[in-house]
Design an enzyme around this catalytic site. Sequence first.
Site, PDB file in Angstrom:
ATOM      1  N   TYR A   7      -5.781 -10.312 -20.122  1.00  0.00           N
ATOM      2  CA  TYR A   7      -5.212 -10.873 -19.681  1.00  0.00           C
ATOM      3  C   TYR A   7      -5.563 -12.295 -19.903  1.00  0.00           C
ATOM      4  O   TYR A   7      -4.393 -13.155 -19.819  1.00  0.00           O
ATOM      5  CB  TYR A   7      -4.428 -10.262 -18.766  1.00  0.00           C
ATOM      6  CG  TYR A   7      -3.270 -10.029 -18.633  1.00  0.00           C
ATOM      7  CD1 TYR A   7      -1.595 -10.458 -18.491  1.00  0.00           C
ATOM      8  CD2 TYR A   7      -3.014  -8.223 -19.513  1.00  0.00           C
ATOM      9  CE1 TYR A   7      -0.838  -9.108 -18.989  1.00  0.00           C
ATOM     10  CE2 TYR A   7      -1.948  -7.979 -19.366  1.00  0.00           C
ATOM     11  CZ  TYR A   7      -0.777  -8.012 -18.783  1.00  0.00           C
ATOM     12  OH  TYR A   7       0.217  -7.174 -18.913  1.00  0.00           O
TER      13      TYR A   7
ATOM     14  N   ASP B 284       0.553  -1.085  -0.366  1.00  0.00           N
ATOM     15  CA  ASP B 284       0.056   0.154   0.026  1.00  0.00           C
ATOM     16  C   ASP B 284       1.242   1.466  -0.272  1.00  0.00           C
ATOM     17  O   ASP B 284       1.584   1.437   0.821  1.00  0.00           O
ATOM     18  CB  ASP B 284      -0.673   0.333   1.351  1.00  0.00           C
ATOM     19  CG  ASP B 284      -2.007   1.329   1.071  1.00  0.00           C
ATOM     20  OD1 ASP B 284      -2.560   1.931   0.967  1.00  0.00           O
ATOM     21  OD2 ASP B 284      -3.724  -0.178   1.628  1.00  0.00           O
TER      22      ASP B 284
ATOM     23  N   TYR C 242     -13.176   7.437 -11.160  1.00  0.00           N
ATOM     24  CA  TYR C 242     -13.005   5.955 -11.002  1.00  0.00           C
ATOM     25  C   TYR C 242     -14.102   4.836 -11.870  1.00  0.00           C
ATOM     26  O   TYR C 242     -13.545   3.677 -11.581  1.00  0.00           O
ATOM     27  CB  TYR C 242     -13.802   5.800  -9.730  1.00  0.00           C
ATOM     28  CG  TYR C 242     -14.337   5.294  -8.732  1.00  0.00           C
ATOM     29  CD1 TYR C 242     -12.449   4.652  -8.072  1.00  0.00           C
ATOM     30  CD2 TYR C 242     -15.233   4.458  -8.281  1.00  0.00           C
ATOM     31  CE1 TYR C 242     -12.964   3.733  -7.440  1.00  0.00           C
ATOM     32  CE2 TYR C 242     -15.330   3.463  -7.527  1.00  0.00           C
ATOM     33  CZ  TYR C 242     -14.454   2.808  -6.980  1.00  0.00           C
ATOM     34  OH  TYR C 242     -14.640   1.656  -5.802  1.00  0.00           O
TER      35      TYR C 242
ATOM     36  N   THR D 279      -4.084   6.716   0.160  1.00  0.00           N
ATOM     37  CA  THR D 279      -5.788   6.566   1.099  1.00  0.00           C
ATOM     38  C   THR D 279      -6.138   5.145   2.236  1.00  0.00           C
ATOM     39  O   THR D 279      -6.729   5.130   3.481  1.00  0.00           O
ATOM     40  CB  THR D 279      -6.531   5.951   0.294  1.00  0.00           C
ATOM     41  OG1 THR D 279      -6.713   5.081  -0.695  1.00  0.00           O
ATOM     42  CG2 THR D 279      -7.121   7.578  -0.247  1.00  0.00           C
TER      43      THR D 279
ATOM     44  N   SER E 143      -6.438   0.955  -5.181  1.00  0.00           N
ATOM     45  CA  SER E 143      -7.028   1.895  -5.407  1.00  0.00           C
ATOM     46  C   SER E 143      -8.517   3.180  -4.479  1.00  0.00           C
ATOM     47  O   SER E 143      -8.952   2.946  -3.237  1.00  0.00           O
ATOM     48  CB  SER E 143      -8.689   2.025  -6.423  1.00  0.00           C
ATOM     49  OG  SER E 143      -9.118   3.256  -6.659  1.00  0.00           O
TER      50      SER E 143
END
Length: 319
Positions: free
Chosen positions: A163, A35, A149, A39, A79
């Site tokens: 992928y 991380d 977003y 946020t 995110s």
Amino acid sequence: MRGKRAVVLGGAGFVGSHLCERLLDDGAESVLAVDNLITGNEANVRTLKPRAGFQFVKQDITEGLEVDGPVDFVLNLASPASPIDYANLPIETLRVGSIGTENALKLAEKKKAVFLMASTSEVYGDPLVHPQKEDYWGNVNPIGPRSVYDEAKRYSEAISAAYERSRGVNVRIVRIFNTYGPRMRLNDGRVVPAFVGQILRGEDFSVFGDGSQTRSFCYVKDLVDGLVRLILSDVRGPVNIGNPREMTIKQFAEAVRAAAGGGGKIVYHPLPKDDPKQRQPDITRARTLLGWEPKVALEDGLRDTIAYFREVAGRPSGA
């Protein structure tokens, strides 16, 4: 999970930290939380740090992602996720949804790991279909204030599917509906901490629009159970995880008032642009393919969440 090794991206965030805890509780040999704390909060994993097999690394996954040793699962929850956050961090939100997601997919490809993409109900936009099923393509404004977003998550789903098709990565996609619980930030702008924060400060409830817009709230432990079931399954294609109990924001304000034992009156404000009018998951796929459905009643989850916020509000600054 016994003997498995997992990398949780966004592992110090609200949901990510609960997921790390659950994986360790289920016997994972190793859980690496990554991380950049833009946020997230390192305090969310403070109680996990002494546990055998847990490691935290502060790193921005848009700048690359290397992990030593074997990895069984790469779980991408990295995110900004609240309207305040992605309004303040629009470029960062787009970059982590695009560059960050591809770096995570490359790691999963290299390690031959199962890859979980944590997407969102926001891919449905302001839906014209209700409730929302996974085969609904959505109604999204690609240049609106919420688009950074919405489109970041839609792109992350697209590149994950690419992928899987072109490089054989073992992909799972979860579309998460409104989730609440301990470790949310009191100031993150989402409706649960907003209402609770107003109660703690003795303020009135701020409701946007006329309060008739609907949401469906899922307690974080129920959500995490769904995520674990999904990564241990062979289910391909997006899966909605959320609580189908739909209620208006006015009804939710009253539920928070009841759980907290008080609260101010409702004060109405203009509805933000592109704010969804309805949100309710169709969880048929989760029920039939994963044997999952939410178990925690809203009233019980709210009591636990309010107790957490009261505890946090009473701590000294920085504790």
